[in-house]
Design a protein around this motif. Sequence first.
Motif, PDB file in Angstrom:
ATOM      1  N   MET A  47       0.849  -1.167   0.000  1.00 35.92           N
ATOM      2  CA  MET A  47       0.000   0.000   0.000  1.00 35.92           C
ATOM      3  C   MET A  47       0.903   1.241   0.000  1.00 35.92           C
ATOM      4  N   VAL A  48       0.540   2.226  -0.772  1.00 34.43           N
ATOM      5  CA  VAL A  48       1.278   3.482  -0.851  1.00 34.43           C
ATOM      6  C   VAL A  48       0.350   4.614  -0.419  1.00 34.43           C
ATOM      7  N   THR A  49       0.850   5.460   0.489  1.00 38.07           N
ATOM      8  CA  THR A  49       0.096   6.622   0.946  1.00 38.07           C
ATOM      9  C   THR A  49       0.978   7.846   0.773  1.00 38.07           C
ATOM     10  N   VAL A  50       0.414   8.924   0.230  1.00 39.05           N
ATOM     11  CA  VAL A  50       1.153  10.172   0.043  1.00 39.05           C
ATOM     12  C   VAL A  50       0.452  11.271   0.818  1.00 39.05           C
ATOM     13  N   GLU A  51       1.216  11.998   1.640  1.00 38.97           N
ATOM     14  CA  GLU A  51       0.697  13.135   2.374  1.00 38.97           C
ATOM     15  C   GLU A  51       1.551  14.351   2.038  1.00 38.97           C
ATOM     16  N   ALA A  52       0.904  15.484   1.775  1.00 35.54           N
ATOM     17  CA  ALA A  52       1.633  16.710   1.462  1.00 35.54           C
ATOM     18  C   ALA A  52       1.126  17.832   2.342  1.00 35.54           C
ATOM     19  N   GLY A  53       2.028  18.532   2.953  1.00 34.06           N
ATOM     20  CA  GLY A  53       1.749  19.691   3.784  1.00 34.06           C
ATOM     21  C   GLY A  53       3.039  20.486   3.814  1.00 34.06           C
ATOM     22  N   ASP A  54       3.582  20.704   5.001  1.00 31.55           N
ATOM     23  CA  ASP A  54       4.906  21.314   5.111  1.00 31.55           C
ATOM     24  C   ASP A  54       5.981  20.350   4.641  1.00 31.55           C
ATOM     25  N   ALA A  55       5.641  19.072   4.642  1.00 29.93           N
ATOM     26  CA  ALA A  55       6.566  18.035   4.189  1.00 29.93           C
ATOM     27  C   ALA A  55       5.814  17.070   3.283  1.00 29.93           C
ATOM     28  N   LEU A  56       6.549  16.443   2.395  1.00 34.56           N
ATOM     29  CA  LEU A  56       6.012  15.390   1.544  1.00 34.56           C
ATOM     30  C   LEU A  56       6.407  14.072   2.183  1.00 34.56           C
ATOM     31  N   SER A  83      11.037  18.059   2.959  1.00 35.53           N
ATOM     32  CA  SER A  83      10.390  19.367   3.044  1.00 35.53           C
ATOM     33  C   SER A  83       9.966  19.793   1.653  1.00 35.53           C
ATOM     34  N   VAL A  84       8.891  20.558   1.592  1.00 33.28           N
ATOM     35  CA  VAL A  84       8.428  21.060   0.302  1.00 33.28           C
ATOM     36  C   VAL A  84       8.269  22.568   0.376  1.00 33.28           C
ATOM     37  N   GLN A  85       8.454  23.176  -0.748  1.00 25.11           N
ATOM     38  CA  GLN A  85       8.240  24.615  -0.856  1.00 25.11           C
ATOM     39  C   GLN A  85       7.148  24.814  -1.896  1.00 25.11           C
TER      40      GLN A  85
END
Length: 71
Positions: A1-10, A61-63
Amino acid sequence: MVTVEAGDALTISVVDDGVRVPAQVARSGMRNLKQRAVELGGTCTVTGEPGGGTLCLPKMSVQVRRRGDTR
């Protein structure tokens, strides 16, 4: 199973329910994932138990940029 969460971090969570990779098997794939995460300023943890599944958890981290933002 693959789960992706994006917020301040990926955060990408990859979980299997199979048997963990034996210790004598080269772990270059996991090592490469960890190295790439670090190169992007993140981390990658791999956990599991004998006879159980494995969890691979890279986090970076994401920008966020909005259209037209030239920064």
